[in-house]
Motif scaffolding. Structure first.
Motif, PDB file in Angstrom:
ATOM      1  N   TYR A  23     -15.582  18.230  -8.342  1.00  0.00           N
ATOM      2  CA  TYR A  23     -16.273  18.260  -9.635  1.00  0.00           C
ATOM      3  C   TYR A  23     -17.766  18.032  -9.443  1.00  0.00           C
ATOM      4  CZ  TYR A  23     -18.046  16.337 -14.040  1.00  0.00           C
ATOM      5  OH  TYR A  23     -18.805  16.071 -15.147  1.00  0.00           O
ATOM      6  N   ALA A  24     -18.107  17.050  -8.601  1.00  0.00           N
ATOM      7  CA  ALA A  24     -19.506  16.640  -8.450  1.00  0.00           C
ATOM      8  C   ALA A  24     -20.371  17.749  -7.865  1.00  0.00           C
ATOM      9  CB  ALA A  24     -19.590  15.395  -7.571  1.00  0.00           C
ATOM     10  N   LEU A  25     -19.877  18.454  -6.849  1.00  0.00           N
ATOM     11  CA  LEU A  25     -20.707  19.484  -6.224  1.00  0.00           C
ATOM     12  C   LEU A  25     -20.962  20.635  -7.189  1.00  0.00           C
ATOM     13  CD1 LEU A  25     -22.288  20.283  -3.779  1.00  0.00           C
ATOM     14  CD2 LEU A  25     -20.219  21.279  -2.777  1.00  0.00           C
ATOM     15  N   CYS A  26     -19.928  21.051  -7.915  1.00  0.00           N
ATOM     16  CA  CYS A  26     -20.132  22.106  -8.916  1.00  0.00           C
ATOM     17  C   CYS A  26     -21.084  21.636 -10.011  1.00  0.00           C
ATOM     18  CB  CYS A  26     -18.791  22.521  -9.529  1.00  0.00           C
ATOM     19  SG  CYS A  26     -17.803  23.607  -8.491  1.00  0.00           S
ATOM     20  N   LYS A  27     -20.921  20.394 -10.451  1.00  0.00           N
ATOM     21  CA  LYS A  27     -21.765  19.839 -11.503  1.00  0.00           C
ATOM     22  C   LYS A  27     -23.224  19.798 -11.058  1.00  0.00           C
ATOM     23  CE  LYS A  27     -22.637  17.291 -15.272  1.00  0.00           C
ATOM     24  NZ  LYS A  27     -22.497  17.794 -16.649  1.00  0.00           N
ATOM     25  N   PHE A  28     -23.463  19.318  -9.834  1.00  0.00           N
ATOM     26  CA  PHE A  28     -24.833  19.221  -9.336  1.00  0.00           C
ATOM     27  C   PHE A  28     -25.456  20.604  -9.194  1.00  0.00           C
ATOM     28  CE2 PHE A  28     -27.876  19.373  -5.859  1.00  0.00           C
ATOM     29  CZ  PHE A  28     -28.827  18.479  -6.335  1.00  0.00           C
ATOM     30  N   LEU A  29     -24.746  21.536  -8.573  1.00  0.00           N
ATOM     31  CA  LEU A  29     -25.298  22.866  -8.364  1.00  0.00           C
ATOM     32  C   LEU A  29     -25.556  23.569  -9.697  1.00  0.00           C
ATOM     33  CD1 LEU A  29     -23.138  24.015  -5.317  1.00  0.00           C
ATOM     34  CD2 LEU A  29     -25.543  23.352  -5.302  1.00  0.00           C
ATOM     35  N   GLY A  30     -24.669  23.346 -10.662  1.00  0.00           N
ATOM     36  CA  GLY A  30     -24.877  23.921 -11.991  1.00  0.00           C
ATOM     37  C   GLY A  30     -26.134  23.382 -12.646  1.00  0.00           C
ATOM     38  N   GLU A  32     -28.748  22.555 -11.192  1.00  0.00           N
ATOM     39  CA  GLU A  32     -29.903  23.122 -10.503  1.00  0.00           C
ATOM     40  C   GLU A  32     -30.063  24.617 -10.779  1.00  0.00           C
ATOM     41  OE1 GLU A  32     -32.197  21.524  -8.630  1.00  0.00           O
ATOM     42  OE2 GLU A  32     -31.241  19.622  -9.213  1.00  0.00           O
ATOM     43  N   GLY A  33     -29.225  25.146 -11.661  1.00  0.00           N
ATOM     44  CA  GLY A  33     -29.368  26.534 -12.068  1.00  0.00           C
ATOM     45  C   GLY A  33     -28.561  27.545 -11.271  1.00  0.00           C
ATOM     46  N   TYR A  34     -27.602  27.063 -10.473  1.00  0.00           N
ATOM     47  CA  TYR A  34     -26.774  27.970  -9.696  1.00  0.00           C
ATOM     48  C   TYR A  34     -25.411  28.160 -10.359  1.00  0.00           C
ATOM     49  CZ  TYR A  34     -30.187  26.972  -6.034  1.00  0.00           C
ATOM     50  OH  TYR A  34     -31.354  26.819  -5.316  1.00  0.00           O
ATOM     51  N   PHE A  35     -24.770  29.279 -10.043  1.00  0.00           N
ATOM     52  CA  PHE A  35     -23.384  29.499 -10.469  1.00  0.00           C
ATOM     53  C   PHE A  35     -22.489  29.128  -9.295  1.00  0.00           C
ATOM     54  CE2 PHE A  35     -19.532  32.055 -10.545  1.00  0.00           C
ATOM     55  CZ  PHE A  35     -19.070  31.821 -11.821  1.00  0.00           C
ATOM     56  N   ALA A  36     -21.711  28.070  -9.451  1.00  0.00           N
ATOM     57  CA  ALA A  36     -20.877  27.577  -8.353  1.00  0.00           C
ATOM     58  C   ALA A  36     -19.436  27.452  -8.814  1.00  0.00           C
ATOM     59  CB  ALA A  36     -21.389  26.230  -7.860  1.00  0.00           C
ATOM     60  N   GLU A  37     -18.522  27.929  -7.981  1.00  0.00           N
ATOM     61  CA  GLU A  37     -17.091  27.861  -8.277  1.00  0.00           C
ATOM     62  C   GLU A  37     -16.334  27.323  -7.068  1.00  0.00           C
ATOM     63  OE1 GLU A  37     -15.369  31.183 -11.265  1.00  0.00           O
ATOM     64  OE2 GLU A  37     -16.003  31.950  -9.317  1.00  0.00           O
ATOM     65  N   GLN A  38     -15.306  26.549  -7.362  1.00  0.00           N
ATOM     66  CA  GLN A  38     -14.370  26.175  -6.317  1.00  0.00           C
ATOM     67  C   GLN A  38     -13.446  27.375  -6.039  1.00  0.00           C
ATOM     68  OE1 GLN A  38     -14.193  23.466  -4.500  1.00  0.00           O
ATOM     69  NE2 GLN A  38     -15.774  22.295  -5.577  1.00  0.00           N
ATOM     70  N   PRO A 198     -20.832  14.516  -2.186  1.00  0.00           N
ATOM     71  CA  PRO A 198     -21.306  15.033  -3.484  1.00  0.00           C
ATOM     72  C   PRO A 198     -21.230  14.033  -4.629  1.00  0.00           C
ATOM     73  CG  PRO A 198     -19.977  16.684  -2.395  1.00  0.00           C
ATOM     74  CD  PRO A 198     -19.851  15.425  -1.568  1.00  0.00           C
ATOM     75  N   THR A 199     -20.260  13.117  -4.593  1.00  0.00           N
ATOM     76  CA  THR A 199     -20.151  12.141  -5.686  1.00  0.00           C
ATOM     77  C   THR A 199     -21.413  11.299  -5.821  1.00  0.00           C
ATOM     78  OG1 THR A 199     -19.002  10.665  -4.130  1.00  0.00           O
ATOM     79  CG2 THR A 199     -17.634  11.970  -5.632  1.00  0.00           C
ATOM     80  N   LEU A 200     -22.146  11.150  -4.714  1.00  0.00           N
ATOM     81  CA  LEU A 200     -23.362  10.336  -4.730  1.00  0.00           C
ATOM     82  C   LEU A 200     -24.597  11.136  -5.128  1.00  0.00           C
ATOM     83  CD1 LEU A 200     -22.553   8.309  -1.524  1.00  0.00           C
ATOM     84  CD2 LEU A 200     -22.878   7.307  -3.802  1.00  0.00           C
ATOM     85  N   LEU A 201     -24.444  12.432  -5.309  1.00  0.00           N
ATOM     86  CA  LEU A 201     -25.557  13.244  -5.820  1.00  0.00           C
ATOM     87  C   LEU A 201     -25.723  13.048  -7.323  1.00  0.00           C
ATOM     88  CD1 LEU A 201     -25.014  16.630  -3.939  1.00  0.00           C
ATOM     89  CD2 LEU A 201     -26.558  14.751  -3.326  1.00  0.00           C
ATOM     90  N   LEU A 202     -24.623  12.666  -7.990  1.00  0.00           N
ATOM     91  CA  LEU A 202     -24.679  12.395  -9.432  1.00  0.00           C
ATOM     92  C   LEU A 202     -25.020  10.928  -9.659  1.00  0.00           C
ATOM     93  CD1 LEU A 202     -21.568  14.372 -10.766  1.00  0.00           C
ATOM     94  CD2 LEU A 202     -23.875  15.191 -10.268  1.00  0.00           C
ATOM     95  N   LEU A 370     -29.598  21.046   0.382  1.00  0.00           N
ATOM     96  CA  LEU A 370     -28.975  22.064  -0.461  1.00  0.00           C
ATOM     97  C   LEU A 370     -30.019  23.034  -1.016  1.00  0.00           C
ATOM     98  CD1 LEU A 370     -26.313  19.987  -2.414  1.00  0.00           C
ATOM     99  CD2 LEU A 370     -25.847  21.938  -0.920  1.00  0.00           C
ATOM    100  N   LYS A 371     -31.084  22.496  -1.587  1.00  0.00           N
ATOM    101  CA  LYS A 371     -32.096  23.353  -2.215  1.00  0.00           C
ATOM    102  C   LYS A 371     -32.743  24.298  -1.200  1.00  0.00           C
ATOM    103  CE  LYS A 371     -33.515  20.498  -6.162  1.00  0.00           C
ATOM    104  NZ  LYS A 371     -34.652  19.774  -6.785  1.00  0.00           N
ATOM    105  N   ASP A 372     -33.098  23.762  -0.036  1.00  0.00           N
ATOM    106  CA  ASP A 372     -33.783  24.578   0.967  1.00  0.00           C
ATOM    107  C   ASP A 372     -32.883  25.712   1.459  1.00  0.00           C
ATOM    108  OD1 ASP A 372     -35.939  22.903   0.725  1.00  0.00           O
ATOM    109  OD2 ASP A 372     -35.587  21.815   2.601  1.00  0.00           O
ATOM    110  N   ASN A 373     -31.635  25.404   1.709  1.00  0.00           N
ATOM    111  CA  ASN A 373     -30.741  26.432   2.240  1.00  0.00           C
ATOM    112  C   ASN A 373     -30.286  27.424   1.173  1.00  0.00           C
ATOM    113  OD1 ASN A 373     -30.189  25.966   5.216  1.00  0.00           O
ATOM    114  ND2 ASN A 373     -29.932  23.899   4.394  1.00  0.00           N
ATOM    115  N   LEU A 374     -30.157  26.975  -0.055  1.00  0.00           N
ATOM    116  CA  LEU A 374     -29.814  27.910  -1.121  1.00  0.00           C
ATOM    117  C   LEU A 374     -30.994  28.820  -1.443  1.00  0.00           C
ATOM    118  CD1 LEU A 374     -27.657  25.590  -3.411  1.00  0.00           C
ATOM    119  CD2 LEU A 374     -26.889  27.349  -1.801  1.00  0.00           C
ATOM    120  N   LYS A 375     -32.211  28.316  -1.256  1.00  0.00           N
ATOM    121  CA  LYS A 375     -33.398  29.180  -1.401  1.00  0.00           C
ATOM    122  C   LYS A 375     -33.372  30.273  -0.338  1.00  0.00           C
ATOM    123  CE  LYS A 375     -38.455  29.118  -1.535  1.00  0.00           C
ATOM    124  NZ  LYS A 375     -39.683  28.269  -1.425  1.00  0.00           N
ATOM    125  N   LYS A 376     -32.997  29.913   0.893  1.00  0.00           N
ATOM    126  CA  LYS A 376     -32.870  30.910   1.953  1.00  0.00           C
ATOM    127  C   LYS A 376     -31.789  31.936   1.622  1.00  0.00           C
ATOM    128  CE  LYS A 376     -34.347  27.746   5.636  1.00  0.00           C
ATOM    129  NZ  LYS A 376     -33.912  27.002   6.848  1.00  0.00           N
TER     130      LYS A 376
END
Length: 392
Positions: A23-30, A32-38, A198-202, A370-376
Motif C-alpha cells: 500500500y505504502a509504495l503505491c501511495k507514495f508514488l501516486g 509524486e504524480g506517477y501511476f503505480a500498480e501492484q 516503503p512504510t517509512l516513506l509515509l 526513487l525520484k532520480d531513477n524514475l526520472k531516468k
C-alpha cells in the motif's frame, strides 16, 4: 504519466506488514504524480529454481494434508476465525491499485504494459521466495529494485548464477538491510543503495488517516508474534501484571494452529490492516518479532521490545538496520541477558521528541533514489536511444 508495475508479496497475501508496504509504495508514488500498480502475480508455477522445495514437494504435501484433516476436525472454529481474518486483509488489499492476475506465462509480454518495473520491498529475494517475477526476469526497458530484502545470510551456490544474470539487467538496485548491500553488489557487479522500507516513506499522519478507531478500551500491551517465542512468555505476563496492563494478542498469524499459541487476556482474530495499525497506535507497549510492527511502533511513538524470531536468525538484519536509524538498538532483545523482566524495566522511555537525523537523512536518500531513477525511466521512455547510451 510514467506507468510503474510493482512486483512484491501482494497477490492473495494475508501478511499485515507485507500488504501495508505494498500500500505504502503505491501511495507514495501516486503522491509524486506517477501511476503505480501492484502486479497481481501468481507464483504458483514459478518455483523452478528451488531444488530443495521441489525435492520434498510430495512428502511435505502429504504431511500438510494429514495435518489439515486433523486440524479441521478438532479446530474448526479457529479455522473459521482465521478465514475471516484473511478476508479482512484481502478486502483491504482491494484499495491498493493492482492489475488482474498475472502468471509466469504473462511475463513474456508484460514488459510492454509498463514504462518501468520495481521489485520490492519485503523479502522478494529470499531464496525460498525468489522467482522470475520477483527478479524481473523478463524483457523490459527499465528495471529497478526498491528496498528488496534477502532476509538471509546469502544465496545458495546453485542460485547464484540465476540471481547474477537477472540483477545485471537492472538499471539501479537498492536493498532494505545494510547486510544485503554486499550480497547484491557481489551478484550484480553494480553499486547498491540501502534505503527505507516503503512504510517509512509515509508519515505518521498518513497512517493515522487509515488507522481504525481505538478498539480496546483498557490499557494494554499488544503482542504480535509471527514465529515461535524465543523466550518464556511468562516474562510478558509478569511485565503486564506489574504495569496493570491487559495483554492483547493475535493468535495463529501464520495460519498454523499450535498448542499454547492462543495466550493473552484478549484474543483478536478478525482484524483488518487498519485495525492492526490501531492496535499498535493505542497500545501502551508492543512486544513483537515483526519488522513492520517495529516500524509502526516507531512511527506511532510507542514503547516496544522486539525479539529474535526463533529459527530465523537471518531475518534479524532488518531489525538491526531499522533500530540503528532511531538509536533504539537496546529495544532489540537479541541475547539471553536482555530477555528478563529486570532488563525490560531498566530501560528509560524512548524520547520521541528528539530529532532522528540518521532516519531523516535516510528518508531523503530513499526518496531521491526513487525520484532520480524514475526520472531516468521517463527520459528513456521519451528518448530510448539517447538514454540507453548512458548505460552502455
Amino acid at each position: 504519466m510514467l506507468r510503474i508495475g510493482i512486483f512484491t508479496h501482494y497477490y492473495k497475501s494475508t501478511n499485515y506488514g507485507g500488504n501495508l508496504q505494498a500500500y505504502a509504495l503505491c501511495k507514495f508514488l501516486g503522491s509524486e504524480g506517477y501511476f503505480a500498480e501492484q502486479i497481481s502475480y501468481n507464483r504458483k508455477n514459478d518455483y523452478i529454481f528451488l531444488k530443495n522445495k521441489r525435492k520434498n514437494h510430495f512428502f511435505l504435501k502429504a504431511i500438510r494434508k494429514i495435518k489439515s484433516i486433523y486440524v479441521k476436525c478438532l479446530k474448526r472454529g479457529v479455522l473459521l476465525k482465521i478465514a475471516k481474518r484473511n478476508n479482512c486483509i484481502r478486502e483491504f488489499n482491494q484499495q491498493i491499485p493492482h492489475t488482474e492476475e498475472k502468471t509466469k506465462v504473462d511475463l513474456r509480454t508484460i514488459g510492454k504494459e509498463f514504462d518501468c518495473f520495481i521489485t520490492g520491498s519485503d523479502q522478494v529475494w529470499h531464496p525460498s521466495a525468489v522467482c522470475n517475477g520477483y527478479l524481473l526476469n523478463f524483457e523490459a526497458t527499465f528495471k529497478i529494485s526498491y528496498a528488496a530484502s534477502f532476509s538471509a545470510k546469502g544465496v545458495p551456490d546453485y542460485l547464484k548464477k540465476y540471481y547474477s544474470d537477472c540483477l545485471k539487467q537492472f538499471k539501479a538496485i537498492s536493498v532494505r538491510e545494510q547486510e544485503g548491500i554486499e550480497i547484491a553488489e557481489t551478484l550484480s557487479g553494480k553499486k547498491v543503495e540501502w534505503v527505507l522500507d516503503p512504510t517509512l516513506l509515509l508519515t505518521a499522519d498518513d497512517w493515522n488517516a487509515i488507522a481504525a478507531e481505538k478498539i480496546i478500551n483498557e490499557k494494554y500491551i499488544f503482542c504480535f508474534f509471527l514465529g515461535n517465542l524465543s523466550f518464556d512468555k511468562n516474562l510478558i505476563r509478569k511485565y503486564a501484571e506489574r504495569k496493570c496492563f491487559k495483554i492483547v494478542s493475535m493468535p495463529f498469524l501464520t495460519g498454523v494452529i499450535e498448542k499454547g499459541a492462543n495466550w493473552g487476556n484478549v484474543l483478536k482474530y478478525e482484524i483488518s490492516p487498519n485495525e492492526f495499525l490501531s492496535l499498535i497506535k493505542y497500545a501502551e507497549c508492543v512486544f513483537t518479532d515483526s519488522f513492520h510492527a517495529t516500524v509502526f511502533s516507531h512511527l506511532f511513538h510507542k514503547e516496544f521490545f522486539v525479539f529474535n524470531r526463533k529459527g530465523s536468525i537471518g531475518m534479524n538484519d532488518r531489525i538491526y538496520s531499522l533500530t540503528s536509524l532511531f538509536d533504539t538498538q537496546e529495544r532489540f532483545c537479541d541475547t539471553n541477558e536482555k530477555m528478563s523482566l529486570q532488563y525490560f524495566e531498566s530501560l528509560s522511555a524512548i524520547d520521541y521528541n528528539k530529532p532522528f537525523p540518521k532516519f531523516e537523512n535516510m528518508k531523503e536518500k530513499s526518496i531521491n533514489f526513487l525520484k532520480d531513477n524514475l526520472k531516468k525511466a521517463e527520459e528513456e521512455r521519451n528518448d530510448p536511444a539517447e538514454t540507453a547510451a548512458k548505460f552502455t
